[in-house]
Motif scaffolding. Sequence first.
Motif, short mmCIF file in Angstrom:
data_model
loop_
_atom_site.label_atom_id
_atom_site.label_comp_id
_atom_site.label_asym_id
_atom_site.label_seq_id
_atom_site.Cartn_x
_atom_site.Cartn_y
_atom_site.Cartn_z
N LEU A 1 0.85 -1.20 0.00
CA LEU A 1 0.00 0.00 0.00
C LEU A 1 0.88 1.24 0.00
N SER A 2 0.62 2.15 -0.93
CA SER A 2 1.39 3.39 -0.95
C SER A 2 0.65 4.49 -1.70
N GLN A 3 0.54 5.63 -1.09
CA GLN A 3 -0.07 6.76 -1.75
C GLN A 3 0.82 7.24 -2.90
N SER A 4 2.07 7.55 -2.55
CA SER A 4 2.98 8.17 -3.51
C SER A 4 3.49 7.18 -4.56
N GLY A 5 3.62 5.92 -4.15
CA GLY A 5 4.23 4.94 -5.03
C GLY A 5 5.74 5.07 -5.11
N GLU A 6 6.30 5.94 -4.28
CA GLU A 6 7.75 6.17 -4.34
C GLU A 6 8.45 5.88 -3.01
N THR A 7 7.72 5.37 -2.04
CA THR A 7 8.33 5.13 -0.73
C THR A 7 9.40 4.04 -0.83
N MET A 8 10.63 4.42 -0.57
CA MET A 8 11.75 3.51 -0.81
C MET A 8 11.68 2.27 0.09
N ASP A 9 11.28 2.45 1.33
CA ASP A 9 11.18 1.29 2.24
C ASP A 9 10.23 0.24 1.66
N THR A 10 9.12 0.71 1.12
CA THR A 10 8.10 -0.20 0.58
C THR A 10 8.62 -0.85 -0.71
N LEU A 11 9.29 -0.05 -1.52
CA LEU A 11 9.85 -0.56 -2.77
C LEU A 11 10.89 -1.67 -2.51
N MET A 12 11.74 -1.45 -1.53
CA MET A 12 12.76 -2.46 -1.20
C MET A 12 12.12 -3.75 -0.72
N ALA A 13 11.05 -3.61 0.05
CA ALA A 13 10.33 -4.79 0.55
C ALA A 13 9.69 -5.56 -0.61
N GLY B 1 1.72 5.21 -12.64
CA GLY B 1 3.04 5.12 -13.25
C GLY B 1 4.20 5.33 -12.29
N SER B 2 3.95 5.35 -11.00
CA SER B 2 5.04 5.52 -10.04
C SER B 2 5.81 4.21 -9.87
N SER B 3 6.88 4.26 -9.11
CA SER B 3 7.80 3.10 -9.04
C SER B 3 7.14 1.84 -8.47
#
Length: 369
Positions: A103-115, A134-136
Amino acid sequence: EKGGFSSFMDKEIHDQPAAVRDTLLGRLDEKGRLTLDELHIDESVLRSVDKIVVIACGTAAYAGHVARYAIEHWCRIPTEVELAHEFRYRDPIVTEKTLVVALSQSGETMDTLMAIRHAREQGAKVIAICNTNGSSIPRESDASLYTHAGPEIAVASTKAFLAQITAAYLLGLYLAQLRGNMYSDEVIEILDELQKMPEKVQEVIDNEKQVQDLGTQMSDASSVLFLGRHVGFPVALEGALKLKEIAYIHAEGFAAGELKHGPIALIEEGQPVFVIVPSPRGRDSLHAKVVSNIQEIRARGAITIVIAEEGDEDVKQYANHIIYVPQAPSLMQPLLATVPLQVFACALAGAKGYDVDQPRNLAKSVTVE
Ligand code: F6R
């Protein structure tokens, strides 16, 4: 662009009926049936899922906690919620049968992306619930379910939270139907309740003046506590987070049942405590238990600010202040009970003269680990 509101946060609080409505839009066919064609994951893969892990940070993680109650109840799939930064570093058990929901609003949260990267390396499928096209995070996930809250400008998240809960509920219902845990008419019934929520959220907003006055009145508080039970527990955590973020006040949320295991020692004369009360119409006698918690803290001098369902007269006598929200099934209550907490934080921070849109030390998207 603030559309006449004093801040983006204030505007985004008012955007919430639309955020929920737009997140439901296009996902129900003309017969009220759920269609999530956008989830390009093989149905057989979704049928074989044996565990769901929701990963997120901050407010999005609280939305995940709310969703967990619904998903486990509807799908009977063991569901965990974990902060993305903790998940990644504890060598979690993830297999091809694990479904990760990020779950992410921005789609750019690095902690979430790494997980997400870590989970996919172990073979898990990842579905992103995200507000930014289209975010990460959606780009690096197997499938995406977008929340349609519209751009969120204020640093403190409001409308994204309600939209995340809504989207996660859609996903839960979809899985329950797909896996045969629920008949489609049961799903249609719940979807029908969900569709009533934008109007009910609007009703809560229409009563904001009472809460704004309370926020202004309490602007000298040095600490505010929040109690909730079942889905009201993550709502309490979210209420506390809003106050910390924008009003810089010590605030803490607790599970109401945990009170006697420690936190009740904090209660002294004049301590403001918000309590989110379960519906008296709900099963499990949770209402009576939370009402008794309110009596306990009142007896010790707490100032109780009670969020209860319209028609709940029993609780009134223990409330210094009572905020009524429309009746709704228990699982829907977070979409209503969160709103006064946002309004309270926004008014209180405003009364202190703070810039609610740009709180100190915080950035809208956290793109570093
Ligand atoms: C709280 C808040 C943060 C975010 C968190 C995750 O008001 O805004 O706690 O919820 O940083 O951000 P996203 O959802 O963009 O991954």
